[in-house]
Scaffold this motif. Structure first.
Motif, PDB file in Angstrom:
ATOM      1  N   ASP A 171       0.911  -1.177   0.061  1.00 41.87           N
ATOM      2  CA  ASP A 171      -0.077  -0.098   0.180  1.00 41.87           C
ATOM      3  C   ASP A 171       0.965   1.247   0.136  1.00 41.87           C
ATOM      4  O   ASP A 171       0.526   2.080  -0.766  1.00 41.87           O
ATOM      5  N   LEU A 172       1.908   1.141   0.729  1.00 42.03           N
ATOM      6  CA  LEU A 172       2.859   2.531   0.868  1.00 42.03           C
ATOM      7  C   LEU A 172       3.389   2.912  -0.363  1.00 42.03           C
ATOM      8  O   LEU A 172       3.418   3.794  -0.935  1.00 42.03           O
ATOM      9  N   LEU A 173       3.907   1.612  -1.054  1.00 42.25           N
ATOM     10  CA  LEU A 173       4.446   1.830  -2.272  1.00 42.25           C
ATOM     11  C   LEU A 173       3.570   2.346  -3.538  1.00 42.25           C
ATOM     12  O   LEU A 173       3.785   3.268  -4.321  1.00 42.25           O
ATOM     13  N   ALA A 174       2.211   1.862  -3.346  1.00 43.67           N
ATOM     14  CA  ALA A 174       1.353   2.541  -4.074  1.00 43.67           C
ATOM     15  C   ALA A 174       0.949   3.947  -4.002  1.00 43.67           C
ATOM     16  O   ALA A 174       0.725   4.688  -4.848  1.00 43.67           O
ATOM     17  N   ARG A 175       1.065   4.239  -2.520  1.00 50.42           N
ATOM     18  CA  ARG A 175       0.882   5.702  -2.316  1.00 50.42           C
ATOM     19  C   ARG A 175       1.908   6.564  -2.763  1.00 50.42           C
ATOM     20  O   ARG A 175       1.669   7.605  -3.453  1.00 50.42           O
ATOM     21  N   PHE A 176       3.120   6.024  -2.817  1.00 47.91           N
ATOM     22  CA  PHE A 176       4.408   6.904  -3.011  1.00 47.91           C
ATOM     23  C   PHE A 176       3.977   7.144  -4.723  1.00 47.91           C
ATOM     24  O   PHE A 176       4.519   8.085  -5.209  1.00 47.91           O
ATOM     25  N   ALA A 177       3.542   6.333  -5.333  1.00 43.01           N
ATOM     26  CA  ALA A 177       3.459   6.146  -6.859  1.00 43.01           C
ATOM     27  C   ALA A 177       2.238   7.144  -7.480  1.00 43.01           C
ATOM     28  O   ALA A 177       2.183   7.432  -8.681  1.00 43.01           O
ATOM     29  N   ASN A 178       1.592   7.641  -6.672  1.00 45.58           N
ATOM     30  CA  ASN A 178       0.424   8.549  -6.959  1.00 45.58           C
ATOM     31  C   ASN A 178       0.745   9.785  -7.634  1.00 45.58           C
ATOM     32  O   ASN A 178       1.489  10.598  -7.016  1.00 45.58           O
ATOM     33  N   SER A 179       0.437   9.714  -8.962  1.00 46.39           N
ATOM     34  CA  SER A 179       1.305  10.757  -9.845  1.00 46.39           C
ATOM     35  C   SER A 179       0.673  12.086  -9.648  1.00 46.39           C
ATOM     36  O   SER A 179       1.070  13.184 -10.157  1.00 46.39           O
ATOM     37  N   THR A 180      -0.688  12.242  -8.920  1.00 44.50           N
ATOM     38  CA  THR A 180      -1.254  13.401  -8.923  1.00 44.50           C
ATOM     39  C   THR A 180      -0.682  14.456  -7.879  1.00 44.50           C
ATOM     40  O   THR A 180      -1.105  15.551  -7.745  1.00 44.50           O
ATOM     41  N   LEU A 181       0.078  13.622  -6.881  1.00 44.92           N
ATOM     42  CA  LEU A 181       0.654  14.576  -5.688  1.00 44.92           C
ATOM     43  C   LEU A 181       1.611  15.591  -6.060  1.00 44.92           C
ATOM     44  O   LEU A 181       1.629  16.580  -5.486  1.00 44.92           O
ATOM     45  N   GLY A 182       2.390  15.129  -6.899  1.00 43.50           N
ATOM     46  CA  GLY A 182       3.604  15.794  -7.224  1.00 43.50           C
ATOM     47  C   GLY A 182       4.559  16.256  -5.956  1.00 43.50           C
ATOM     48  O   GLY A 182       5.000  17.373  -5.677  1.00 43.50           O
ATOM     49  N   HIS A 183       4.690  15.503  -5.001  1.00 46.55           N
ATOM     50  CA  HIS A 183       5.339  15.673  -3.817  1.00 46.55           C
ATOM     51  C   HIS A 183       6.843  15.546  -4.041  1.00 46.55           C
ATOM     52  O   HIS A 183       7.464  14.534  -4.383  1.00 46.55           O
ATOM     53  N   ARG A 184       7.449  16.784  -3.956  1.00 43.43           N
ATOM     54  CA  ARG A 184       8.694  17.035  -4.349  1.00 43.43           C
ATOM     55  C   ARG A 184       9.890  16.098  -3.356  1.00 43.43           C
ATOM     56  O   ARG A 184       9.746  16.420  -2.132  1.00 43.43           O
ATOM     57  N   THR A 185      10.714  15.852  -4.010  1.00 47.22           N
ATOM     58  CA  THR A 185      12.018  15.130  -3.223  1.00 47.22           C
ATOM     59  C   THR A 185      12.513  16.028  -2.051  1.00 47.22           C
ATOM     60  O   THR A 185      12.729  15.837  -0.916  1.00 47.22           O
ATOM     61  N   TRP A 186      12.708  17.411  -2.768  1.00 47.64           N
ATOM     62  CA  TRP A 186      13.045  18.373  -1.961  1.00 47.64           C
ATOM     63  C   TRP A 186      12.447  18.628  -0.557  1.00 47.64           C
ATOM     64  O   TRP A 186      13.085  19.064   0.228  1.00 47.64           O
ATOM     65  N   GLN A 187      11.179  18.538  -0.771  1.00 50.42           N
ATOM     66  CA  GLN A 187      10.398  18.789   0.579  1.00 50.42           C
ATOM     67  C   GLN A 187      10.684  17.883   1.496  1.00 50.42           C
ATOM     68  O   GLN A 187      10.724  18.252   2.782  1.00 50.42           O
TER      69      GLN A 187
END
Ligand code: CS2
Length: 494
Positions: free
Chosen positions: A353-369
């Motif tokens: 589930d965690l890997l699927a959540r990380f793969a959510n492409s709508t989030l645009g969660h920056r590695t920098w953040q």
């Protein structure tokens, strides 16, 4: 286009709107740190409680540092939209639970009055790890922290979280106000216990009568909070405006998943957060440990390694099959074997589930953040796993590669030599290390000497030291992508 607000609520399209009478809702909850996370997580639970039961559970939100959030929310009467999206569906909901917003540095007296208000029964906090002014390796109050020193000296308005809480609670004591529950919702281990401990250490020095009052009048339950809430971008605001028909400058974006596990130990009344799905339990620590180690540990690891490899968002990192396989190996081989499994949470499913959540492409969660404030995050996210594995002589290579990637990142230059904007309370110490360090072993040694991060014992462990040194050497020589692939091949052959 009109701005979202009480007067324009009728113009909103395509969103669920508050269904209860906002005007008649008093503020029984104060929240410190009205950032995006709070708006997409705990305010939605309070919203669900208001929808179901009503009551005076509006939230008075406090920004402890800047007025940015005030400027977003105050002109909108505290209203904002939560956009929930994954790769299949997007929904919008306007939340009404925030009844007012305050800026602590501009009106500290108001913040103290809110905390002391007899109608307030709950104070929630999302002030980030560094907002507690504690040493991450021990959890003790950092007496050298400039804000803490000033607040302890007194004579002026408080500026730190602990300074405000101490003054607000002490005023409650003097007024004879009812008991209060203070709920830390940050990603710290045993967050409630740490907050209470640091506040007591502060109070012993600033207002000793407060500590005895706290024994019977204040509770600090522990919590586990989970929802991925990246920073909102201009593009998100524009897209939402097209859907909603009004402009919302306080919009937050998040994923469908949300979880809140709370220790059932309150000093007084509370909103019916179970209406939003919150779980009340006697043992939060197992949940918190599982989440900090299995979600946040790999999140940080992927942020440092991914940033160095040139990925700007987490979903791009895990879209690379080698990085995804590496993260899975870190989770299954190194973290899961030393992490408790709360009843009802099975590691294998949790990891999927965690890997699927990380793969959510709508989030645009920056590695920098996610890479921000590593010195405050590493101990609970990765170092505890490493300590536990060292005790059982188990595998530590991948977790140590993550620690080395943090060091490599903190040196402040990416693999093409461009400057990295390293955001961390210890950033100036990292810059000193970058200027003085010579070669992997020396650089690693200088980072490992940061006691607030590593403590005394871990850096003295030869297995740990050499794993970190050699990982850093490989990162410096071959770069992050090649090092991850190499680490993956080793995992496959062992
Ligand atoms: C992230 C967390 O920014 C970070 O450090 O790891 O904010 C993470 O998204 C949340 O803890 C998820 O619940």
């Amino acid at each position: 286009m009109n701005r979202l607000g009480a007067a324009t609520l009728g113009e909103v399209r395509g969103a669920i709107l508050p269904g209860y009478g906002r005007d008649a809702t008093g503020a029984g909850q104060v929240h410190l740190g009205v950032g995006a996370f709070m708006r997409a997580h705990l305010a939605t639970y309070t919203e669900a409680a208001l929808e179901r039961d009503g009551g005076d559970w509006g939230i008075a939100g406090v920004s402890l540092r800047q007025r940015t959030v005030f400027d977003q929310l105050d002109p909108q009467d505290g209203l904002y939209t939560v956009r929930v999206a994954d790769d299949k569906e997007t929904t919008h909901r306007v939340v009404g639970a925030l009844t007012s917003v305050h800026v602590a540095p501009e009106d500290p007296g108001r913040v103290v009055s809110l905390l002391a208000d007899p109608r307030v029964a709950i104070v929630t906090l999302t002030v980030t790890e560094k907002g507690y002014s504690i040493a991450p390796s021990t959890g003790d109050l950092d007496l050298e922290h400039p804000g803490i020193r000033a607040d302890l000296q007194g004579g002026g308005a408080p500026s730190t979280t602990l300074g405000f809480l101490a003054e607000g609670l002490d005023r409650r004591r003097r007024l004879g106000a009812p008991p209060i529950t203070v709920l830390s919702c940050d990603n710290l281990p045993s967050n409630g216990r740490r907050l209470e401990g640091a506040l007591r250490q502060f109070a012993e020095r600033a207002c000793p009568e407060l500590t005895a009052w706290m024994d019977t009048n204040a509770a600090f339950p522990m919590t586990m909070v989970d929802r991925i809430v990246p920073a909102t971008t201009e593009a998100d605001l524009d897209a939402a405006a097209r859907t909603l028909g009004v402009r919302d400058l306080a919009l937050v974006k998040t994923e469908p998943f949300t979880q809140w596990v709370i220790e059932d130990r309150f000093a007084g009344p509370r909103p019916a957060w179970e209406a939003g799905g919150a779980l009340f339990t006697g043992d939060v620590e197992v949940w918190e440990t599982a989440k900090l180690r299995l979600l946040n540990g790999p999140h940080s690891a992927l942020a440092y390694l991914g940033y160095l490899a040139g990925f700007s968002t987490i979903h791009e990192v895990v879209a690379d099959p080698d990085f995804a396989a590496w993260a899975r190996a870190l989770m299954t081989r190194e973290i899961a074997p030393v992490t408790p499994e709360p009843a009802g949470l099975d590691h294998a499913t949790y990891i999927d589930d965690l890997l699927a959540r990380f793969a959510n492409s709508t989030l645009g969660h920056r590695t920098w953040q996610i890479a921000m404030d590593g010195s405050q995050k590493l101990p609970q996210r990765l170092l505890r796993t490493i300590r536990a594995q060292l005790e059982r002589e188990g595998p530590i290579d991948k977790a140590c590669l993550a620690v080395a990637a943090w060091m490599r990142y903190a040196l402040g230059r990416d693999e093409s030599g461009a400057a990295i904007d390293v955001q961390d309370p210890l950033a100036s110490r990292f810059a000193d290390i970058a200027a003085a360090g010579q070669g992997a072993a020396d650089i690693a040694g200088r980072f490992l000497a940061l006691k607030e991060v590593f403590g005394d014992e871990l850096p003295a462990n030869p297995r740990f030291r050499s794993a970190v040194e050699s990982a850093l050497a490989r990162l410096l020589e071959n770069g992050a992508a090649a090092t991850v692939r190499d680490s993956l091949r080793k995992a496959a052959s062992t």
